[in-house]
Motif scaffolding. Structure first.
Motif, PDB file in Angstrom:
ATOM      1  N   HIS A  91       0.713  -1.322  -0.052  1.00 26.34           N
ATOM      2  CA  HIS A  91       0.098   0.101  -0.016  1.00 26.34           C
ATOM      3  C   HIS A  91       0.807   1.306   0.188  1.00 26.34           C
ATOM      4  CE1 HIS A  91      -3.321  -2.763   0.889  1.00 26.34           C
ATOM      5  NE2 HIS A  91      -4.063  -1.778   0.443  1.00 26.34           N
ATOM      6  N   TRP A  92       1.978   1.280   0.738  1.00 21.90           N
ATOM      7  CA  TRP A  92       2.913   2.436   0.653  1.00 21.90           C
ATOM      8  C   TRP A  92       3.495   2.505  -0.662  1.00 21.90           C
ATOM      9  CZ3 TRP A  92       5.307   0.597   5.639  1.00 21.90           C
ATOM     10  CH2 TRP A  92       4.589   0.747   6.947  1.00 21.90           C
ATOM     11  N   ILE A  93       3.843   1.508  -1.387  1.00 22.42           N
ATOM     12  CA  ILE A  93       4.421   1.581  -2.753  1.00 22.42           C
ATOM     13  C   ILE A  93       3.159   2.184  -3.705  1.00 22.42           C
ATOM     14  CG2 ILE A  93       5.041   0.293  -4.733  1.00 22.42           C
ATOM     15  CD1 ILE A  93       6.189  -1.944  -2.902  1.00 22.42           C
ATOM     16  N   LYS A  94       2.002   1.805  -3.498  1.00 24.49           N
ATOM     17  CA  LYS A  94       1.066   2.347  -4.489  1.00 24.49           C
ATOM     18  C   LYS A  94       0.722   3.756  -4.045  1.00 24.49           C
ATOM     19  CE  LYS A  94      -4.131   2.052  -5.247  1.00 24.49           C
ATOM     20  NZ  LYS A  94      -3.954   2.403  -6.817  1.00 24.49           N
ATOM     21  N   GLU A  95       0.839   4.284  -2.935  1.00 22.49           N
ATOM     22  CA  GLU A  95       0.635   5.833  -2.437  1.00 22.49           C
ATOM     23  C   GLU A  95       1.839   6.631  -3.250  1.00 22.49           C
ATOM     24  OE1 GLU A  95       1.055   6.290   1.759  1.00 22.49           O
ATOM     25  OE2 GLU A  95      -0.774   5.028   2.055  1.00 22.49           O
ATOM     26  N   THR A  96       2.896   5.852  -3.479  1.00 21.66           N
ATOM     27  CA  THR A  96       4.050   6.608  -4.143  1.00 21.66           C
ATOM     28  C   THR A  96       4.077   6.532  -5.710  1.00 21.66           C
ATOM     29  OG1 THR A  96       5.504   6.323  -2.185  1.00 21.66           O
ATOM     30  CG2 THR A  96       6.519   6.885  -4.251  1.00 21.66           C
ATOM     31  N   VAL A  97       3.660   5.325  -6.369  1.00 24.73           N
ATOM     32  CA  VAL A  97       3.999   5.168  -7.745  1.00 24.73           C
ATOM     33  C   VAL A  97       2.681   4.918  -8.548  1.00 24.73           C
ATOM     34  CG1 VAL A  97       6.035   3.831  -7.203  1.00 24.73           C
ATOM     35  CG2 VAL A  97       3.949   2.476  -7.432  1.00 24.73           C
ATOM     36  N   GLY A  98       1.594   4.787  -7.669  1.00 27.63           N
ATOM     37  CA  GLY A  98       0.227   4.244  -8.386  1.00 27.63           C
ATOM     38  C   GLY A  98       0.283   2.980  -8.601  1.00 27.63           C
ATOM     39  N   GLY A  99      -0.465   2.919  -9.682  1.00 25.64           N
ATOM     40  CA  GLY A  99      -0.786   1.330  -9.976  1.00 25.64           C
ATOM     41  C   GLY A  99      -1.894   0.756  -9.222  1.00 25.64           C
ATOM     42  N   ASP A 100      -2.120  -0.760  -9.616  1.00 24.14           N
ATOM     43  CA  ASP A 100      -3.013  -1.637  -9.011  1.00 24.14           C
ATOM     44  C   ASP A 100      -2.566  -2.395  -8.044  1.00 24.14           C
ATOM     45  OD1 ASP A 100      -4.732  -0.321 -10.746  1.00 24.14           O
ATOM     46  OD2 ASP A 100      -4.574  -1.513 -12.207  1.00 24.14           O
ATOM     47  N   LEU A 101      -3.320  -2.724  -6.944  1.00 21.99           N
ATOM     48  CA  LEU A 101      -2.988  -3.864  -6.158  1.00 21.99           C
ATOM     49  C   LEU A 101      -3.783  -5.188  -6.322  1.00 21.99           C
ATOM     50  CD1 LEU A 101      -3.385  -1.648  -2.795  1.00 21.99           C
ATOM     51  CD2 LEU A 101      -1.344  -2.489  -3.728  1.00 21.99           C
ATOM     52  N   PHE A 102      -3.044  -6.246  -6.311  1.00 16.51           N
ATOM     53  CA  PHE A 102      -3.605  -7.558  -6.147  1.00 16.51           C
ATOM     54  C   PHE A 102      -3.081  -8.425  -5.173  1.00 16.51           C
ATOM     55  CE2 PHE A 102      -3.744 -11.946  -7.705  1.00 16.51           C
ATOM     56  CZ  PHE A 102      -4.826 -11.959  -8.287  1.00 16.51           C
ATOM     57  N   SER A 103      -4.006  -8.942  -4.497  1.00 13.89           N
ATOM     58  CA  SER A 103      -3.659  -9.823  -3.166  1.00 13.89           C
ATOM     59  C   SER A 103      -3.676 -11.264  -3.701  1.00 13.89           C
ATOM     60  CB  SER A 103      -4.710  -9.478  -2.009  1.00 13.89           C
ATOM     61  OG  SER A 103      -4.146 -10.512  -1.227  1.00 13.89           O
ATOM     62  N   ILE A 104      -2.466 -12.047  -3.500  1.00 11.09           N
ATOM     63  CA  ILE A 104      -2.466 -13.219  -3.988  1.00 11.09           C
ATOM     64  C   ILE A 104      -3.124 -14.172  -2.781  1.00 11.09           C
ATOM     65  CG2 ILE A 104      -1.081 -15.306  -4.690  1.00 11.09           C
ATOM     66  CD1 ILE A 104       1.036 -13.092  -5.330  1.00 11.09           C
ATOM     67  N   LYS A 105      -4.298 -14.982  -3.106  1.00 12.77           N
ATOM     68  CA  LYS A 105      -5.012 -15.816  -2.132  1.00 12.77           C
ATOM     69  C   LYS A 105      -4.976 -17.004  -2.447  1.00 12.77           C
ATOM     70  CE  LYS A 105      -7.584 -11.553  -0.566  1.00 12.77           C
ATOM     71  NZ  LYS A 105      -8.881 -10.939  -0.585  1.00 12.77           N
ATOM     72  N   VAL A 106      -5.105 -17.875  -1.492  1.00 13.68           N
ATOM     73  CA  VAL A 106      -5.233 -19.426  -1.753  1.00 13.68           C
ATOM     74  C   VAL A 106      -6.587 -19.756  -1.451  1.00 13.68           C
ATOM     75  CG1 VAL A 106      -2.883 -19.977  -1.413  1.00 13.68           C
ATOM     76  CG2 VAL A 106      -4.595 -19.934   0.701  1.00 13.68           C
ATOM     77  N   THR A 107      -7.237 -20.891  -2.183  1.00 14.01           N
ATOM     78  CA  THR A 107      -8.559 -21.150  -1.609  1.00 14.01           C
ATOM     79  C   THR A 107      -8.888 -22.021  -0.431  1.00 14.01           C
ATOM     80  OG1 THR A 107      -8.076 -23.380  -2.997  1.00 14.01           O
ATOM     81  CG2 THR A 107      -9.191 -21.528  -4.240  1.00 14.01           C
ATOM     82  N   ASP A 108      -7.719 -22.376  -0.076  1.00 12.58           N
ATOM     83  CA  ASP A 108      -7.617 -23.164   1.255  1.00 12.58           C
ATOM     84  C   ASP A 108      -6.890 -22.439   2.221  1.00 12.58           C
ATOM     85  OD1 ASP A 108      -7.756 -25.038   3.159  1.00 12.58           O
ATOM     86  OD2 ASP A 108      -6.091 -26.551   2.295  1.00 12.58           O
ATOM     87  N   PRO A 109      -7.032 -21.588   3.117  1.00 18.04           N
ATOM     88  CA  PRO A 109      -6.653 -20.693   3.954  1.00 18.04           C
ATOM     89  C   PRO A 109      -5.642 -21.572   4.981  1.00 18.04           C
ATOM     90  CG  PRO A 109      -8.959 -20.121   3.948  1.00 18.04           C
ATOM     91  CD  PRO A 109      -8.900 -21.532   3.325  1.00 18.04           C
ATOM     92  N   TYR A 110      -4.540 -20.816   5.100  1.00 17.51           N
ATOM     93  CA  TYR A 110      -3.465 -21.461   6.444  1.00 17.51           C
ATOM     94  C   TYR A 110      -4.185 -21.106   7.626  1.00 17.51           C
ATOM     95  CZ  TYR A 110      -0.431 -21.619   2.377  1.00 17.51           C
ATOM     96  OH  TYR A 110       0.384 -21.872   1.003  1.00 17.51           O
ATOM     97  N   SER A 111      -3.577 -21.937   8.408  1.00 16.55           N
ATOM     98  CA  SER A 111      -3.904 -21.805  10.047  1.00 16.55           C
ATOM     99  C   SER A 111      -3.512 -20.486  10.480  1.00 16.55           C
ATOM    100  CB  SER A 111      -3.415 -22.926  10.912  1.00 16.55           C
ATOM    101  OG  SER A 111      -3.463 -22.529  12.165  1.00 16.55           O
ATOM    102  N   SER A 112      -4.357 -19.837  11.360  1.00 16.74           N
ATOM    103  CA  SER A 112      -3.928 -18.471  12.104  1.00 16.74           C
ATOM    104  C   SER A 112      -2.968 -18.754  13.052  1.00 16.74           C
ATOM    105  CB  SER A 112      -5.122 -17.854  12.405  1.00 16.74           C
ATOM    106  OG  SER A 112      -5.871 -18.657  13.243  1.00 16.74           O
ATOM    107  N   ASP A 113      -2.563 -20.029  13.649  1.00 13.02           N
ATOM    108  CA  ASP A 113      -1.847 -20.495  14.486  1.00 13.02           C
ATOM    109  C   ASP A 113      -0.404 -20.494  13.713  1.00 13.02           C
ATOM    110  OD1 ASP A 113      -1.321 -21.640  17.152  1.00 13.02           O
ATOM    111  OD2 ASP A 113       0.067 -23.111  15.641  1.00 13.02           O
TER     112      ASP A 113
END
Length: 230
Positions: A91-113
Motif C-alpha cells: 500500500h505504501w508503494i501504491k501511495e508513491t507510484v500509483g498502479g493497481d493492487l492484487f492480493s494473492i490468495k489461496v482457496t484453502d486458507p492457512y492456519s492462524s496459528d
C-alpha cells in the motif's frame, strides 16, 4: 632528540585518526550498497509505466476466529491480522507510484496459528506444491512493471507465489521484489523467483525489511522507490 620523538608521536596519531575515519566510511558505504543493490543500466524505469503491485500476505490467507485474542505485540502473531506485513509495504508503494493492487490468495486458507502455518508451509515446500489460488489478474498483458511482494517462508517465497508466477505470463515485464522476513533475510527467494520467470527482467534493487521494523518502514520504502527512479 626530544623534538624528533614528539614529532614522531604526532605523525602516528594523525595516521591513526585517518585510518579510523577511513574504516568508518567504508563500513557505511558497504551497508548502503548491500541494502540497496544496483539497477542494471539496460533496464531504465519509467514513471508512466502501467504498474501492478501483487503480493502475498499471511493476513489475507487465513481466518482469525477471535482477533482480540491475538497478541499484537508478538512479532510472530501480529502479522496474522489485516493488513499484514507485506500488504503494508504494498500500500505504501501504491501511495508513491500509483498502479493497481492484487492480493494473492489461496482457496484453502492457512492456519492462524503460527506454528501450524509454518508446518504446512514446510510441507508444501518439501513437495514443491502449487496451492490453488482463488483469483487471477485477467489483464496481465496491460502491465509493464510488476512489484512483487512476499514474506520469507522457509528460506524462499511461499509456494502460492509460484502458483501466481506460473499462472501469469510475465515475459518481457520488469519485476521489482519486496520481502518481509524474520532473521532469514532474503535467503534463496530472489534466486528461486528468478528461476521461475526467466523471461522477465528482475531489478537487482530488492527491498527487504525485518518483521519487527515493518511498522516504521514507510520512509525507507519511499527512499527505495526514489533510488529506483520513482
Amino acid at each position: 632528540m626530544k623534538k624528533v620523538s614528539i614529532f614522531l608521536v604526532i605523525v602516528l596519531l594523525v595516521i591513526s585518526h585517518v585510518a579510523c575515519q577511513g574504516n568508518k566510511d567504508t563500513t557505511a558505504k558497504n551497508d548502503t550498497a548491500s541494502s540497496q543493490g544496483t539497477i542494471p543500466a539496460n533496464t531504465p524505469l519509467k514513471n508512466d509505466s502501467n504498474i501492478l503491485i501483487a503480493y502475498f500476505t499471511w493476513a489475507d490467507n487465513t481466518i482469525v476466529a477471535n482477533p482480540s485474542s491475538v497478541d499484537v505485540d508478538a512479532a510472530t502473531s501480529a502479522s496474522v491480522l489485516a493488513p499484514g506485513d507485506t500488504a503494508r509495504i504494498a500500500h505504501w508503494i501504491k501511495e508513491t507510484v500509483g498502479g493497481d493492487l492484487f492480493s494473492i490468495k489461496v482457496t484453502d486458507p492457512y492456519s492462524s496459528d503460527y506454528n501450524k502455518c509454518l508446518d504446512r508451509a514446510a510441507e508444501e515446500k518439501a513437495k514443491n506444491t502449487r496451492p490453488e489460488l482463488s483469483g487471477s489478474v485477467k489483464n496481465i498483458d496491460a502491465y509493464d512493471v510488476l512489484f512483487l511482494g512476499y514474506p520469507n517462508w522457509w528460506y524462499s517465497a511461499p509456494m502460492a507465489l509460484f502458483s501466481f508466477l506460473e499462472q501469469h505470463d510475465l515475459s518481457g515485464k520488469t519485476v521489482i521484489l519486496f520481502c518481509t522476513h524474520g532473521t532469514g533475510g532474503l535467503a534463496r527467494s530472489v534466486r528461486d523467483i528468478s528461476a521461475a520467470i526467466p523471461n522477465s527482467t528482475i531489478i537487482e534493487n530488492v527491498f527487504d525489511v525485518f518483521r519487527d521494523d515493518v511498522a516504521s518502514a514507510q520512509p525507507n520504502v519511499k527512499k527505495w522507490l526514489t533510488n529506483l527512479g520513482y
